[in-house]
Design a protein around this motif. Structure first.
Motif, PDB file in Angstrom:
ATOM      1  N   CYS A 220       0.857  -1.301  -0.070  1.00 46.75           N
ATOM      2  CA  CYS A 220      -0.004  -0.076  -0.041  1.00 46.75           C
ATOM      3  C   CYS A 220       0.668   1.103   0.105  1.00 46.75           C
ATOM      4  CB  CYS A 220      -0.794  -0.141   1.177  1.00 46.75           C
ATOM      5  SG  CYS A 220      -2.059  -1.362   1.581  1.00 46.75           S
ATOM      6  N   ALA A 221       0.496   2.221  -0.699  1.00 48.83           N
ATOM      7  CA  ALA A 221       1.118   3.592  -0.640  1.00 48.83           C
ATOM      8  C   ALA A 221       0.160   4.743  -0.731  1.00 48.83           C
ATOM      9  CB  ALA A 221       2.057   3.776  -1.836  1.00 48.83           C
ATOM     10  N   SER A 222       0.150   5.834  -0.002  1.00 53.53           N
ATOM     11  CA  SER A 222      -0.817   6.758  -0.004  1.00 53.53           C
ATOM     12  C   SER A 222      -0.237   8.095   0.182  1.00 53.53           C
ATOM     13  CB  SER A 222      -1.814   6.602   1.359  1.00 53.53           C
ATOM     14  OG  SER A 222      -2.233   5.436   1.177  1.00 53.53           O
ATOM     15  N   VAL A 223      -0.811   9.020  -0.327  1.00 55.21           N
ATOM     16  CA  VAL A 223      -0.577  10.444  -0.348  1.00 55.21           C
ATOM     17  C   VAL A 223      -1.714  11.137   0.190  1.00 55.21           C
ATOM     18  CG1 VAL A 223       0.179  12.702  -1.273  1.00 55.21           C
ATOM     19  CG2 VAL A 223       1.374  10.812  -1.998  1.00 55.21           C
ATOM     20  N   PHE A 224      -1.616  11.918   1.503  1.00 51.09           N
ATOM     21  CA  PHE A 224      -2.479  12.489   1.980  1.00 51.09           C
ATOM     22  C   PHE A 224      -2.291  14.141   2.006  1.00 51.09           C
ATOM     23  CE2 PHE A 224      -2.518   8.844   4.758  1.00 51.09           C
ATOM     24  CZ  PHE A 224      -3.694   8.048   4.655  1.00 51.09           C
ATOM     25  N   GLY A 225      -3.315  14.754   0.953  1.00 52.14           N
ATOM     26  CA  GLY A 225      -3.161  15.932   0.721  1.00 52.14           C
ATOM     27  C   GLY A 225      -3.203  17.041   1.902  1.00 52.14           C
ATOM     28  N   GLY A 226      -3.728  16.310   2.927  1.00 49.54           N
ATOM     29  CA  GLY A 226      -4.298  16.953   4.460  1.00 49.54           C
ATOM     30  C   GLY A 226      -5.454  18.140   4.194  1.00 49.54           C
ATOM     31  N   PHE A 227      -5.686  18.453   5.527  1.00 50.12           N
ATOM     32  CA  PHE A 227      -6.769  19.410   5.607  1.00 50.12           C
ATOM     33  C   PHE A 227      -6.198  20.463   6.264  1.00 50.12           C
ATOM     34  CE2 PHE A 227     -10.849  20.883   7.692  1.00 50.12           C
ATOM     35  CZ  PHE A 227     -11.697  21.153   6.332  1.00 50.12           C
TER      36      PHE A 227
ATOM     37  N   THR B 207       3.671   4.607   3.424  1.00 50.61           N
ATOM     38  CA  THR B 207       3.698   3.427   2.901  1.00 50.61           C
ATOM     39  C   THR B 207       3.660   2.084   3.588  1.00 50.61           C
ATOM     40  OG1 THR B 207       6.261   3.427   2.764  1.00 50.61           O
ATOM     41  CG2 THR B 207       5.254   4.307   0.962  1.00 50.61           C
ATOM     42  N   VAL B 208       2.988   1.119   3.141  1.00 51.45           N
ATOM     43  CA  VAL B 208       3.145  -0.059   3.807  1.00 51.45           C
ATOM     44  C   VAL B 208       3.715  -1.061   2.997  1.00 51.45           C
ATOM     45  CG1 VAL B 208       1.418  -1.937   4.777  1.00 51.45           C
ATOM     46  CG2 VAL B 208       0.752   0.580   4.747  1.00 51.45           C
ATOM     47  N   GLY B 209       4.964  -1.699   3.637  1.00 52.81           N
ATOM     48  CA  GLY B 209       5.929  -2.508   2.901  1.00 52.81           C
ATOM     49  C   GLY B 209       5.896  -3.947   3.407  1.00 52.81           C
ATOM     50  N   ASN B 210       6.329  -4.664   2.867  1.00 50.86           N
ATOM     51  CA  ASN B 210       6.703  -6.283   3.211  1.00 50.86           C
ATOM     52  C   ASN B 210       7.708  -6.233   4.458  1.00 50.86           C
ATOM     53  OD1 ASN B 210       4.725  -7.602   1.354  1.00 50.86           O
ATOM     54  ND2 ASN B 210       6.019  -6.787  -0.308  1.00 50.86           N
TER      55      ASN B 210
END
Length: 501
Positions: free
Chosen positions: A225-232, A246-249
């Motif tokens: 899994c990989a994510s970019v959060f723009g934020g608020f 990131t969620v890695g092995n």
């Protein structure tokens, strides 16, 4: 196997005057137990996916809370306790795993990080419990959230049309870990000193388009899994801003991917800041465009009063300018004014009424007073405001706008007036009251980006109208006091890693 599933979601605008109490969650739709399963089981929202995963893995389900409220001011301490205590009690009663649908930008009275605190409290009860979390793209991700779950992920789309996809992705990672089919995942967090504006976070546009593509590219290489959060940015809290997770092995894989994605996001930091334009000039340009008979509506965005980011939804500045310039065949979705709806109900369909519409809300954080707009028009429609979403965002969910009315002003503008806040991300806001949006010349929407879910296929042109409200993108009038510094664009920063230290 026994799983605790739960949803508690709120995007907190700390500048908003709207009170977020327990009743506000009830108004949107608060469910527990079987009622929650019935409400979300056939939707494309994360809870629907989690329920399907539980069935696939043969797990017993406990669903103690499914609650969401339209964005507004800080959640009251009482509401937070009433929302989270049932989840903690369900975990305390014993379970093998926990799948949570959270937002990531919930601030509570006296508490900046509502989600991180909930996860920390779960961990205190069950230190080794496998926990999966889905978060909104506008999450202000904190170390406390990351340190107290097994794996988390954010939406990759804005408007959020992939909630089911990412929930399945992170849910399966944690369920496989729980079932002994994979090792415990490793996570890497990168907090960028960037206060990105929501109006610049549409994932069909730069800079978010390439940021999300960087996540997709890393996942294509084998990263879970990989994510970019723009934020608020409308949350004036210490850890507001853009983040990468990131969620890695293994840890090396997670760290390498997180650094690569963060560098790409930082390189386009200038594009995260909106440039304002004169309201009168923009409306005039929109009028000229609409006169060309494009065969479909021109979208007008009253983005500074977007209730989907905590706006009061009753600022009349943009509507007044559109009326002043004489635009024809306009549908407005929507103005929040329960008193106006009540007056129209008393008058009845077909009656002519004069109203001081909107402007009921002062906004002391920005030193703005509510300014009603006196309008005279005909009561066209009265409904209960309930309808089912058929578009790609919140598909299958029942919307409850409360008693709703349509006022036709001068034969030129039809205004949908609601008793509960609701952002127009689906055409149902119009169709449910008898307006066919595809046949209007102009659609004036109190929205920023979510409107694209339902209206982008109809739009022949789009104009962003810079009015007033607590969801403004004008940093010069926002009184930040708590956000961490230095942070771009409030401060000049060249190297994000040095600033982060």
């Amino acid at each position: 196997m026994k799983l605790v599933l739960a949803m508690v979601k709120h995007e907190t605008n700390t500048f908003s005057p709207l009170v977020t109490d327990f009743a506000r969650f009830e108004a949107w739709g608060l469910y527990t137990g079987q009622a929650a399963i019935d409400a979300y089981g056939k939707t494309n929202m994360p809870l629907g996916v989690y329920l399907n995963l539980a069935r696939e893995y043969g797990a017993e389900v406990v669903l103690p809370m499914a609650a969401e409220a339209m964005p507004s001011g800080p959640v009251t301490a009482d509401a937070y306790k009433r929302l989270t205590d049932p989840i903690l009690e369900a975990v305390r009663a014993g379970c093998d795993g926990c799948l949570l649908d959270l937002h990531g930008a919930m601030a509570v009275e006296g508490l900046e990080d509502g989600e991180g605190t909930l996860l920390e409290n779960i961990r205190k009860i069950a230190p080794d419990l496998p926990i999966a979390v889905t978060l909104d793209l506008h999450c202000n991700l904190t170390p406390k959230m990351v340190n107290n779950c097994t794996a988390l992920i954010g939406y990759k789309t804005y408007p959020h049309v992939d909630m089911d996809v990412v929930a399945g992705q992170v849910g399966r990672v944690v369920m496989d870990f729980l079932a002994g089919k994979r090792a415990k995942p490793a996570m890497a967090l990168r907090q960028l000193p960037l206060l990105s504006q929501t109006l610049c976070q549409g994932t069909d546009d730069e800079p978010m388009k390439s940021a999300i593509q960087a996540c997709v590219d890393e996942e294509a290489k084998g990263l879970p899994c990989a994510s970019v959060f723009g934020g608020f940015a409308m949350a004036d809290i210490t850890e507001a801003g853009t983040t990468v997770i990131t969620v890695g092995n293994d840890q090396k894989q997670a760290d390498t991917a997180a650094d690569a994605i963060a560098a790409k996001v930082w390189d386009k930091r200038d594009l995260h800041i909106y440039q304002h334009r004169d309201l009168g000039d923009t409306v005039a340009k929109a009028k000229q465009t609409g006169a060309k008979n494009l065969g479909g509506p021109v979208i007008l965005l009253d983005h500074a009063d977007n209730c989907g980011s905590g706006g009061t939804q009753d600022v009349m500045m943009v509507i007044a300018e559109v009326l002043k310039q004489g635009l024809e065949d306009v549908a407005v979705g929507a103005v929040w004014d329960p008193a106006a709806v009540e007056a129209m109900q008393k008058a009845g369909v077909g009656a002519t009424v004069t109203l001081d519409l909107g402007g009921k809300s002062d906004m002391p954080s920005l030193k703005l007073k509510g300014k009603p707009l006196k309008v005279t028009g005909k009561v066209k429609t009265l409904t209960d405001g309930e309808w089912i979403v058929r578009g790609p965002m919140y598909t299958g969910y029942k919307v409850m706008m409360g008693p709703t009315a349509v006022l036709e002003v001068d034969g030129r503008m039809q205004i949908v007036i609601v008793s509960r806040h609701h952002e127009p991300w689906d055409t149902g806001v119009f169709r449910s009251v008898g307006i066919e949006p595809e046949h209007k010349k102009f659609l004036l929407l109190k929205s920023r980006i979510h409107y694209r879910a339902g209206f982008a296929p109809l739009a022949k042109a789009t104009f962003t109208l810079d009015g007033e409200g607590v969801t403004t993108s004008d940093n010069s009038i926002i009184p930040y006091r708590n956000v961490r510094r230095p942070i771009y664009p409030l401060d000049k920063i060249n190297d994000w890693q040095d600033a982060a230290k």
